[in-house]
Each structure stands twice: as C-alpha cells, then as structure tokens.
Scaffold this motif. Structure first.
Motif, PDB file in Angstrom:
ATOM      1  N   ARG A  14       5.857 -13.403  -0.194  1.00 36.51           N
ATOM      2  CA  ARG A  14       6.945 -14.377  -0.402  1.00 36.51           C
ATOM      3  C   ARG A  14       8.140 -14.085   0.493  1.00 36.51           C
ATOM      4  N   VAL A  15       8.384 -12.816   0.783  1.00 36.29           N
ATOM      5  CA  VAL A  15       9.550 -12.443   1.595  1.00 36.29           C
ATOM      6  C   VAL A  15       9.208 -12.276   3.073  1.00 36.29           C
ATOM      7  N   SER A  16       7.987 -12.614   3.469  1.00 41.13           N
ATOM      8  CA  SER A  16       7.526 -12.362   4.835  1.00 41.13           C
ATOM      9  C   SER A  16       7.576 -13.625   5.688  1.00 41.13           C
ATOM     10  N   PRO A  17       8.446 -13.665   6.720  1.00 45.70           N
ATOM     11  CA  PRO A  17       8.502 -14.822   7.623  1.00 45.70           C
ATOM     12  C   PRO A  17       7.176 -15.101   8.320  1.00 45.70           C
ATOM     13  N   GLY A  18       6.335 -14.066   8.462  1.00 44.92           N
ATOM     14  CA  GLY A  18       5.048 -14.252   9.120  1.00 44.92           C
ATOM     15  C   GLY A  18       4.160 -15.285   8.456  1.00 44.92           C
ATOM     16  N   MET A  19       4.434 -15.599   7.193  1.00 47.01           N
ATOM     17  CA  MET A  19       3.652 -16.624   6.494  1.00 47.01           C
ATOM     18  C   MET A  19       3.833 -17.992   7.143  1.00 47.01           C
ATOM     19  N   GLN A  20       4.923 -18.161   7.899  1.00 41.25           N
ATOM     20  CA  GLN A  20       5.183 -19.450   8.547  1.00 41.25           C
ATOM     21  C   GLN A  20       4.424 -19.587   9.860  1.00 41.25           C
ATOM     22  N   ALA A  21       3.714 -18.537  10.271  1.00 40.60           N
ATOM     23  CA  ALA A  21       3.020 -18.561  11.567  1.00 40.60           C
ATOM     24  C   ALA A  21       1.524 -18.376  11.411  1.00 40.60           C
ATOM     25  N   LEU A  22       0.985 -18.788  10.273  1.00 39.53           N
ATOM     26  CA  LEU A  22      -0.433 -18.576  10.004  1.00 39.53           C
ATOM     27  C   LEU A  22      -1.325 -19.460  10.870  1.00 39.53           C
ATOM     28  N   THR A  23      -2.406 -18.859  11.357  1.00 43.30           N
ATOM     29  CA  THR A  23      -3.501 -19.592  11.986  1.00 43.30           C
ATOM     30  C   THR A  23      -4.738 -19.404  11.124  1.00 43.30           C
ATOM     31  N   TYR A  24      -5.464 -20.475  10.873  1.00 42.46           N
ATOM     32  CA  TYR A  24      -6.691 -20.397  10.084  1.00 42.46           C
ATOM     33  C   TYR A  24      -7.884 -20.268  11.024  1.00 42.46           C
ATOM     34  N   LEU A  25      -8.689 -19.238  10.813  1.00 44.96           N
ATOM     35  CA  LEU A  25      -9.846 -18.963  11.652  1.00 44.96           C
ATOM     36  C   LEU A  25     -11.116 -18.968  10.811  1.00 44.96           C
ATOM     37  N   PRO A  26     -12.251 -19.368  11.399  1.00 48.08           N
ATOM     38  CA  PRO A  26     -13.502 -19.396  10.645  1.00 48.08           C
ATOM     39  C   PRO A  26     -14.076 -17.997  10.458  1.00 48.08           C
ATOM     40  N   LEU A  27     -14.565 -17.726   9.273  1.00 46.89           N
ATOM     41  CA  LEU A  27     -15.261 -16.470   8.997  1.00 46.89           C
ATOM     42  C   LEU A  27     -16.699 -16.599   9.489  1.00 46.89           C
ATOM     43  N   THR A  28     -17.139 -15.644  10.315  1.00 45.69           N
ATOM     44  CA  THR A  28     -18.504 -15.700  10.844  1.00 45.69           C
ATOM     45  C   THR A  28     -19.407 -14.610  10.278  1.00 45.69           C
ATOM     46  N   HIS A  29     -18.803 -13.578   9.669  1.00 48.83           N
ATOM     47  CA  HIS A  29     -19.605 -12.509   9.061  1.00 48.83           C
ATOM     48  C   HIS A  29     -18.739 -11.758   8.063  1.00 48.83           C
ATOM     49  N   ALA A  30     -19.360 -11.326   6.955  1.00 45.28           N
ATOM     50  CA  ALA A  30     -18.644 -10.521   5.964  1.00 45.28           C
ATOM     51  C   ALA A  30     -19.612  -9.583   5.267  1.00 45.28           C
ATOM     52  N   GLU A  31     -19.153  -8.369   5.024  1.00 45.26           N
ATOM     53  CA  GLU A  31     -19.937  -7.395   4.271  1.00 45.26           C
ATOM     54  C   GLU A  31     -18.974  -6.390   3.646  1.00 45.26           C
ATOM     55  N   HIS A  32     -19.480  -5.635   2.675  1.00 42.95           N
ATOM     56  CA  HIS A  32     -18.674  -4.568   2.103  1.00 42.95           C
ATOM     57  C   HIS A  32     -19.465  -3.276   2.139  1.00 42.95           C
ATOM     58  N   ALA A  33     -18.751  -2.156   2.014  1.00 39.12           N
ATOM     59  CA  ALA A  33     -19.387  -0.848   2.097  1.00 39.12           C
ATOM     60  C   ALA A  33     -18.656   0.115   1.174  1.00 39.12           C
ATOM     61  N   GLY A  34     -19.329   1.192   0.825  1.00 46.85           N
ATOM     62  CA  GLY A  34     -18.705   2.223   0.012  1.00 46.85           C
ATOM     63  C   GLY A  34     -19.042   2.094  -1.454  1.00 46.85           C
ATOM     64  N   ASP A  35     -18.244   2.780  -2.260  1.00 49.21           N
ATOM     65  CA  ASP A  35     -18.460   2.867  -3.699  1.00 49.21           C
ATOM     66  C   ASP A  35     -17.096   2.802  -4.369  1.00 49.21           C
ATOM     67  N   THR A  36     -16.932   1.918  -5.332  1.00 52.74           N
ATOM     68  CA  THR A  36     -15.623   1.731  -5.949  1.00 52.74           C
ATOM     69  C   THR A  36     -15.182   2.913  -6.808  1.00 52.74           C
ATOM     70  N   ARG A  37     -15.994   3.955  -6.901  1.00 57.00           N
ATOM     71  CA  ARG A  37     -15.571   5.179  -7.598  1.00 57.00           C
ATOM     72  C   ARG A  37     -14.872   6.159  -6.660  1.00 57.00           C
ATOM     73  N   ALA A  38     -14.928   5.902  -5.346  1.00 55.17           N
ATOM     74  CA  ALA A  38     -14.342   6.864  -4.403  1.00 55.17           C
ATOM     75  C   ALA A  38     -13.649   6.179  -3.237  1.00 55.17           C
ATOM     76  N   SER A  39     -14.408   5.436  -2.420  1.00 53.25           N
ATOM     77  CA  SER A  39     -13.841   4.724  -1.273  1.00 53.25           C
ATOM     78  C   SER A  39     -14.599   3.423  -1.075  1.00 53.25           C
ATOM     79  N   TYR A  40     -13.930   2.445  -0.480  1.00 50.93           N
ATOM     80  CA  TYR A  40     -14.498   1.101  -0.407  1.00 50.93           C
ATOM     81  C   TYR A  40     -13.963   0.394   0.822  1.00 50.93           C
ATOM     82  N   GLN A  41     -14.778  -0.505   1.396  1.00 46.89           N
ATOM     83  CA  GLN A  41     -14.364  -1.286   2.556  1.00 46.89           C
ATOM     84  C   GLN A  41     -14.802  -2.739   2.424  1.00 46.89           C
TER      85      GLN A  41
END
Length: 208
Positions: A91-118
């Motif tokens: 809400r306090v970030s001027p950068g929100m006024q400069a957003l560009t929307y880009l298409p997502l072409t790939h997504a994945e996650h890695a790790g374990d939520t008990r220790a580290s996660y990506q």
C-alpha cells in the motif's frame, strides 16, 4: 445453535506466501514479493507472483522488474486491485503504479515446509525464485474484517514464519534481509508461508 457455515461470500481461497525485505530494519522495504496459488475465485484458478524489485520508485519494465507474473491475468488484476494493493507493505509502495503483467510459462515448488521451501516461476527467459529458510512452528490465524487490510473480508490461514528468505531474478539476489512486520498489534517475520488461506466477504448484519 451457531451454524458452522460462514455466511459470507468466498472471495478466494488458496496459498499466499510472502517475502518482504529491508536493508535497514528501520527503513523502507527494499524488495517485495507475494506468491499466489488460487484454488477458487470469481475469475477461476491461477498462480503467479507480484514482485516489486524497486518498491520505492516508479520505474517499470524494462528497467525494473515491478511486475505481476501470472497464468490468469484477469485473476491477477482482481487480486492486485482488491487485495494485494491493500497489504501494508504494498500500500505504501509507489512501485505498485508501475506494474507490468507478464505471462507465466512455468511454475514449480521445491523443498519441505518443515525446514526450507521454494517457489520457482518463469516468464519466458526470466526466472524468479522465492526461498524461505529456517521455517518455524505453524500457527493458525482467524483475522476479523475490522483488523484486516481490506476491512471487508474475514481471513483464515495457516502461517509458517521464516527466519531467512531471498528473492532472485535470473540468479541475481534482490537487496534486503528479513525484518519484522506489524501483525495484529504485535510483530511477525516479514517472510512467511501462508497456506489454505480463505478470504470471506463479510455480510452486513441485517438487524442493524
């Protein structure tokens, strides 16, 4: 007997982890990211990330990665306009006024939520990696509308705070470290996993 069914309208439900970084604990946010993986919304399902490489400036692409990468742009715009832009750090970030929307072409996650996660996302040749480390004990939140960012939605979620976190773009780490953020009159980590999150539009009391 009170009904176990919330009378409100479901705005959206899914996951919404975040990483908010500062170079100076008393200074402004220097890098912001909020990931989303939505299971239900009025605009369907989708996932992506709202990323502000430069929260305190108004430059956008191609100079600065102030972007929203998503596989459902209508959903992304709905979330940004009605929810994320109300979150305290954004809400306090001027950068929100400069957003560009880009298409997502790939997504994945890695790790374990008990220790580290990506969460790993790509748009063309651009790769964004969000990393949470030193994950702590989970806790549940039931945030009433009057204390929430939109003032119109009750929010339920499971949170897991992180002691360390990083945002990288094509292997380049954005500046800042995990700090603290205000949360319901107290302080919590500025890097956190938020899973099974549901936002309910509050129904006005007809008796009032």
């Amino acid at each position: 007997m009170t009904s176990p069914i919330n009378p409100g309208r479901v705005a959206w439900t899914g996951d919404n982890p975040g990483i908010y970084l500062k170079e100076d604990p008393q200074g402004p946010w220097t890098s912001l990211a909020t990931f989303f993986r939505i299971d239900y919304s009025p605009f369907g399902m989708g996932r992506g990330v709202l990323l502000l490489e430069e929260p305190n400036g108004t430059r956008g692409m191609p100079d600065v990665m102030n972007v929203c990468i998503a596989d459902n742009e209508a959903l992304a715009r709905y979330l940004v306009q009605n929810f994320f832009s109300h979150f305290a750090a954004f809400r306090v970030s001027p950068g929100m006024q400069a957003l560009t929307y880009l298409p997502l072409t790939h997504a994945e996650h890695a790790g374990d939520t008990r220790a580290s996660y990506q969460e790993i996302l790509r748009s063309g040749n651009t790769e964004v990696v969000l990393s949470w480390e030193g994950l702590t004990e989970p806790y549940a939140v039931d945030m009433p509308a009057e204390k929430g960012p939109t003032r119109q939605h009750q929010m339920y979620s499971l949170f897991i705070d992180a002691e360390r976190a990083a945002i990288t773009i094509n292997g380049r780490a954005l500046p800042g470290r995990v700090a603290s953020r205000g949360f319901d009159g107290g302080e919590k980590s500025s890097a956190f996993l938020a899973f099974s999150e549901s936002w309910m539009q509050v129904v006005p009391d007809a008796g009032n």
